[in-house]
Design an enzyme around this catalytic site. Structure first.
Site, PDB file in Angstrom:
ATOM      1  N   CYS A 144       3.799   1.600  -1.246  1.00 60.33           N
ATOM      2  CA  CYS A 144       4.391   1.723  -2.578  1.00 60.33           C
ATOM      3  C   CYS A 144       3.401   2.363  -3.544  1.00 60.33           C
ATOM      4  CB  CYS A 144       4.830   0.357  -3.097  1.00 60.33           C
ATOM      5  SG  CYS A 144       6.014  -0.524  -2.055  1.00 60.33           S
ATOM      6  N   GLY A 147       0.803  -1.220   0.000  1.00 59.43           N
ATOM      7  CA  GLY A 147       0.000   0.000   0.000  1.00 59.43           C
ATOM      8  C   GLY A 147       0.831   1.263   0.000  1.00 59.43           C
TER       9      GLY A 147
END
Length: 507
Positions: free
Chosen positions: A65, A63
């Site tokens: 990233c 998430g």
């Protein structure tokens, strides 16, 4: 297990302050992707081609990233026009063929960003902001000189931020061993600190103006504000900067200015004392004063101090298995598997409890999920409070998986373990079990740095990492080849050394 600790530092900080909101790109906003996509086949060539490159190691399911991606791309678009161009790249470290890259560059969590300088001869952690404008500003500074000359008070005022650490070398001339060593340290630590050099200490905003040169002056926004050193040995300079650049008591709250100090605190291998309470309610000031006094009293001991707001420290509470209703509480962490806890502590109990710790009078605290009341599935559930009975004292051969609920590879492995366990149910000498490593302290006998990691424990106490394939047949074959009779004694197997290298299948 210091390397394992690195994996949860980003979790703690991410939960302390929200990442920048994801920006929706329109068709006109992102005409072409400026971030280079690299893999194991193209990585070395790209590093050799670009004298300065930032690489993000990411996982598609991460998430954080996903939140970083549009900011990273926006920064890459802008920095591609910089003179010289600043190249941003990314590697899918979750892809099987790229795992050797992630291992080589010690990627412990996602996203991990690293700066590659001089064709990869100098590699540093990226420790800057995670939003586009901050990334751009940070990286523009990184491609300039490592230390900037301060020629006037106006230069000093423009360069020195009174909310950040700034390190200045004061010299009689910009040459000689002392200056060379200072510039070497500045280059090495430039991603962590800002450096300057000057011929005149009176240009600087703090500290004595009449000094015996050369010296290094460290300006900081906490504690004594100014610290000087005259030791220009490279190792001594690094040690001086490291020791002087962390507050005596680090604050864990939502203020992003404190995050660099939090990173250093959690990355340190020294024992850590952490006091958690509600900053906005209750007798906060009395606790703060008592804790700072304790930090001063025990300053000669190898113990680092942190005071944390429970509202910001939800990640820490989750990691350590704590509950808000236990606060105010103080926790000492010596290692991942050895901690000491005092909940509902009073301000006037802090010093006496710390004395008991240093006198060796405290019993360790262990994080454990509840022992399941019913445990009759083919794959048995193990928790920290039951691992001795289920694994080490059971007299059985136990294949134990350490997993994380969010781990994709663990989810794929689950039905395979179930199939193997069902097949072997008639063998009373074999147990297949699993432990949620995010909810339980992992005993020191196991080195768990990724998920899933599997170990095989025999009745004699031999601990071996699982090195087989990932089918039910592979697992069954491994167990049959390595199992011992339940009557085997430790002395019977004394000549066989335990294997300690884990299977690292997920970062």
């Amino acid at each position: 297990m210091a390397t394992r600790s690195k994996a949860w530092i980003s979790l703690l900080l991410a939960l302390a302050v929200a990442l920048a909101a994801t920006v929706a790109w329109g068709e006109d906003a992102a005409p072409a992707e400026a971030v280079l996509t690299l893999d194991v086949d193209t990585f070395d060539e790209a590093v050799a081609k670009h004298p300065f490159m930032v690489v993000e190691f990411y996982a598609p399911w991460c998430g954080h990233c996903k939140a970083l991606a549009p900011e990273y791309e926006k920064a890459a678009q802008a920095l591609s026009k910089h003179d010289p161009p600043i190249v941003l790249a990314k590697v899918d470290a979750n892809e099987d063929k790229n795992r050797p890259l992630a291992s080589k560059y010690e990627v412990q969590g996602f996203p991990t960003l690293k700066i590659f300088r001089n064709q990869g001869k100098n590699i540093q952690e990226y420790k800057g902001p995670r939003e586009a404008e901050g990334i751009i500003e940070y990286l523009k500074k990184q491609v300039g000189p490592a230390s900037k000359e301060i020629k006037s008070p106006e230069d000093a005022a423009a360069l020195i931020d009174d909310k950040k650490i700034y390190i200045v070398g004061v010299f009689t001339e910009f040459s000689g061993t002392e200056f060379t060593n200072f510039m070497e340290v500045a280059e090495k630590l430039r991603s962590d600190y800002d450096f300057g050099h000057t011929l005149h200490a009176n240009h600087l905003p703090r500290g004595e103006a009449a000094v015996e040169r050369p010296l290094v002056r460290l300006l900081k926004p906490f504690d004594e504000l100014v610290v000087d050193s005259k030791d220009f040995d490279v190792a001594a300079l690094e040690k001086f900067i490291d020791a002087s650049s962390t507050p005596k008591v680090v604050t864990f709250d939502k203020n992003p200015d404190n995050h660099p100090y939090l990173m250093k605190f959690f990355q340190s291998s020294a024992p850590k004392a952490m006091l958690f309470l509600n900053f906005s309610t209750g007798p906060f000031e009395s606790f703060k004063n008592a804790y700072y006094a304790a930090a001063e009293e025990f300053s000669g001991k190898e113990l680092k101090f942190l005071i944390g707001d429970i509202e910001a420290a939800q990640g820490a509470f989750q990691y350590f298995g704590l509950k808000e209703e236990q606060a105010p509480l103080i926790l000492i962490q010596e290692s991942d598997s050895k901690k000491f806890l005092k909940d509902h502590i009073e301000a006037d109990q802090i010093v006496s409890w710390l004395k008991e710790y240093f006198d060796g009078k405290l019993s360790p605290f262990k994080k454990s999920a509840p022992i399941p009341e019913v445990n009759n599935e083919p794959v048995k559930v193990v928790v920290a409070d039951s691992i001795q009975d289920v694994v080490f004292k059971s007299g059985k051969n136990v294949l134990l998986e350490f997993y994380a609920p969010w781990c994709g590879h663990c989810k794929k492995l689950a039905p395979i373990l179930e199939e193997a366990a069902t097949t072997l149910q008639s063998d009373e000498e074999v147990v297949i079990a699993k432990m949620d490593a995010t909810e339980n302290d992992v005993p020191s006998e196991f080195d768990v740095q990724g998920y899933p990691t599997m170990y095989f424990v025999t009745p004699s106490g031999k601990v071996t990492s699982y090195e087989g394939g990932r089918t039910a047949e592979d697992i069954i074959d491994f167990i049959k080849k390595n199992k011992e009779s339940s009557g085997t004694t430790t002395s019977d197997k004394a000549a066989e050394p335990a294997t300690t290298e884990p299977v690292k299948d997920e970062l």
